[in-house]
Motif scaffolding. Structure first.
Motif, PDB file in Angstrom:
ATOM      1  N   ARG A  15       0.836  -1.202   0.000  1.00 16.47           N
ATOM      2  CA  ARG A  15       0.000   0.000   0.000  1.00 16.47           C
ATOM      3  C   ARG A  15       0.875   1.259   0.000  1.00 16.47           C
ATOM      4  N   PHE A  16       1.928   1.283   0.832  1.00 14.85           N
ATOM      5  CA  PHE A  16       2.804   2.449   0.875  1.00 14.85           C
ATOM      6  C   PHE A  16       3.558   2.605  -0.439  1.00 14.85           C
ATOM      7  N   SER A  17       3.979   1.492  -1.030  1.00 17.00           N
ATOM      8  CA  SER A  17       4.665   1.544  -2.324  1.00 17.00           C
ATOM      9  C   SER A  17       3.747   2.131  -3.397  1.00 17.00           C
ATOM     10  N   MET A  18       2.471   1.759  -3.357  1.00 20.72           N
ATOM     11  CA  MET A  18       1.508   2.306  -4.306  1.00 20.72           C
ATOM     12  C   MET A  18       1.375   3.818  -4.110  1.00 20.72           C
ATOM     13  N   LEU A  19       1.286   4.258  -2.851  1.00 22.66           N
ATOM     14  CA  LEU A  19       1.187   5.694  -2.581  1.00 22.66           C
ATOM     15  C   LEU A  19       2.424   6.437  -3.080  1.00 22.66           C
ATOM     16  N   GLU A  20       3.597   5.839  -2.896  1.00 19.51           N
ATOM     17  CA  GLU A  20       4.831   6.466  -3.389  1.00 19.51           C
ATOM     18  C   GLU A  20       4.810   6.618  -4.901  1.00 19.51           C
ATOM     19  N   LYS A  21       4.353   5.599  -5.593  1.00 21.71           N
ATOM     20  CA  LYS A  21       4.293   5.669  -7.063  1.00 21.71           C
ATOM     21  C   LYS A  21       3.296   6.728  -7.518  1.00 21.71           C
ATOM     22  N   LEU A  22       2.143   6.802  -6.844  1.00 17.64           N
ATOM     23  CA  LEU A  22       1.172   7.837  -7.170  1.00 17.64           C
ATOM     24  C   LEU A  22       1.730   9.224  -6.882  1.00 17.64           C
ATOM     25  N   ALA A  23       2.509   9.347  -5.816  1.00 16.71           N
ATOM     26  CA  ALA A  23       3.078  10.633  -5.424  1.00 16.71           C
ATOM     27  C   ALA A  23       4.091  11.140  -6.444  1.00 16.71           C
ATOM     28  N   ASP A  24       4.643  10.258  -7.266  1.00 21.64           N
ATOM     29  CA  ASP A  24       5.554  10.689  -8.330  1.00 21.64           C
ATOM     30  C   ASP A  24       4.859  11.642  -9.298  1.00 21.64           C
ATOM     31  N   ASP A  26       2.024  13.593  -8.270  1.00 16.56           N
ATOM     32  CA  ASP A  26       1.178  14.504  -7.509  1.00 16.56           C
ATOM     33  C   ASP A  26       2.007  15.134  -6.394  1.00 16.56           C
ATOM     34  N   ASP A  27       2.363  16.392  -6.575  1.00 18.34           N
ATOM     35  CA  ASP A  27       3.238  17.076  -5.608  1.00 18.34           C
ATOM     36  C   ASP A  27       2.606  17.179  -4.218  1.00 18.34           C
ATOM     37  N   ALA A  28       1.314  17.451  -4.144  1.00 22.02           N
ATOM     38  CA  ALA A  28       0.652  17.582  -2.837  1.00 22.02           C
ATOM     39  C   ALA A  28       0.679  16.247  -2.102  1.00 22.02           C
ATOM     40  N   LEU A  29       0.462  15.154  -2.822  1.00 25.76           N
ATOM     41  CA  LEU A  29       0.515  13.828  -2.222  1.00 25.76           C
ATOM     42  C   LEU A  29       1.932  13.523  -1.740  1.00 25.76           C
ATOM     43  N   MET A  30       2.921  13.905  -2.523  1.00 27.45           N
ATOM     44  CA  MET A  30       4.316  13.700  -2.127  1.00 27.45           C
ATOM     45  C   MET A  30       4.626  14.461  -0.845  1.00 27.45           C
ATOM     46  N   GLU A  31       4.148  15.703  -0.733  1.00 26.67           N
ATOM     47  CA  GLU A  31       4.376  16.487   0.481  1.00 26.67           C
ATOM     48  C   GLU A  31       3.753  15.813   1.700  1.00 26.67           C
ATOM     49  N   GLN A  32       2.558  15.235   1.534  1.00 23.50           N
ATOM     50  CA  GLN A  32       1.909  14.546   2.648  1.00 23.50           C
ATOM     51  C   GLN A  32       2.713  13.325   3.078  1.00 23.50           C
ATOM     52  N   LEU A  33       3.206  12.563   2.122  1.00 29.94           N
ATOM     53  CA  LEU A  33       3.994  11.375   2.455  1.00 29.94           C
ATOM     54  C   LEU A  33       5.310  11.751   3.120  1.00 29.94           C
ATOM     55  N   LEU A  34       6.014  12.735   2.549  1.00 31.46           N
ATOM     56  CA  LEU A  34       7.294  13.156   3.106  1.00 31.46           C
ATOM     57  C   LEU A  34       7.118  13.846   4.455  1.00 31.46           C
ATOM     58  N   GLY A  35       5.971  14.481   4.660  1.00 31.61           N
ATOM     59  CA  GLY A  35       5.699  15.162   5.913  1.00 31.61           C
ATOM     60  C   GLY A  35       5.255  14.222   7.017  1.00 31.61           C
ATOM     61  N   GLY A  36       5.146  12.936   6.703  1.00 31.48           N
ATOM     62  CA  GLY A  36       4.758  11.970   7.718  1.00 31.48           C
ATOM     63  C   GLY A  36       3.267  11.875   7.938  1.00 31.48           C
ATOM     64  N   TYR A  37       2.488  12.159   6.887  1.00 30.36           N
ATOM     65  CA  TYR A  37       1.037  12.095   6.995  1.00 30.36           C
ATOM     66  C   TYR A  37       0.457  11.050   6.035  1.00 30.36           C
ATOM     67  N   PRO A  38       0.787   9.763   6.233  1.00 31.48           N
ATOM     68  CA  PRO A  38       0.288   8.747   5.302  1.00 31.48           C
ATOM     69  C   PRO A  38      -1.232   8.614   5.331  1.00 31.48           C
ATOM     70  N   ALA A  39      -1.873   8.884   6.473  1.00 28.84           N
ATOM     71  CA  ALA A  39      -3.342   8.798   6.535  1.00 28.84           C
ATOM     72  C   ALA A  39      -3.971   9.858   5.629  1.00 28.84           C
ATOM     73  N   ALA A  40      -3.407  11.060   5.643  1.00 31.87           N
ATOM     74  CA  ALA A  40      -3.909  12.130   4.769  1.00 31.87           C
ATOM     75  C   ALA A  40      -3.688  11.770   3.304  1.00 31.87           C
ATOM     76  N   ALA A  41      -2.558  11.142   3.014  1.00 31.66           N
ATOM     77  CA  ALA A  41      -2.264  10.727   1.646  1.00 31.66           C
ATOM     78  C   ALA A  41      -3.265   9.665   1.186  1.00 31.66           C
ATOM     79  N   ARG A  42      -3.579   8.711   2.077  1.00 32.67           N
ATOM     80  CA  ARG A  42      -4.570   7.675   1.725  1.00 32.67           C
ATOM     81  C   ARG A  42      -5.936   8.307   1.467  1.00 32.67           C
ATOM     82  N   MET A  43      -6.315   9.282   2.301  1.00 30.56           N
ATOM     83  CA  MET A  43      -7.603   9.946   2.129  1.00 30.56           C
ATOM     84  C   MET A  43      -7.645  10.699   0.808  1.00 30.56           C
ATOM     85  N   ARG A  44      -6.548  11.355   0.473  1.00 33.38           N
ATOM     86  CA  ARG A  44      -6.478  12.085  -0.797  1.00 33.38           C
ATOM     87  C   ARG A  44      -6.674  11.127  -1.966  1.00 33.38           C
ATOM     88  N   CYS A  45      -6.009   9.974  -1.913  1.00 38.08           N
ATOM     89  CA  CYS A  45      -6.155   8.979  -2.980  1.00 38.08           C
ATOM     90  C   CYS A  45      -7.582   8.453  -3.042  1.00 38.08           C
TER      91      CYS A  45
END
Length: 85
Positions: A15-24, A26-45
């Motif tokens: 699941r995290f690998s999928m989010l990382e690939k999607l973040a490639d 989507d800059d906002a999604l990348m910021e959420q992942l790098l900022g330590g907010y994986p729950a927010a990233a999942r919600m965005r997806c």
């Protein structure tokens, strides 16, 4: 039937690998992942997928096994939350 042990760990990694690939893409999604907010990233997806489903851009595919009850709860959730309006 819930995932346990090694299966649960593999699911979390996938699941995290999928989010990382999607973040490639989507800059906002990348910021959420790098900022330590994986729950927010999942919600965005989830929100993006729901919007794309409503717009007819995607068609969901769910895998499961009724005899082993794998995926049945996910199917029920998809029917309740992700159906087109």
């Amino acid at each position: 039937m819930a995932l346990e042990g090694g299966d649960l760990d593999r699911e979390k990694e996938a699941r995290f690998s999928m989010l990382e690939k999607l973040a490639d893409h989507d800059d906002a999604l990348m910021e959420q992942l790098l900022g330590g907010y994986p729950a927010a990233a999942r919600m965005r997806c989830s929100n993006d997928l729901a919007r794309e489903l409503r717009e007819g851009l995607i068609c969901p595919v769910l895998l499961g096994s009724a005899t082993r009850e794998n995926g049945v709860l996910r199917l029920m959730k998809a029917l309740r939350h992700n159906r087109p309006v």
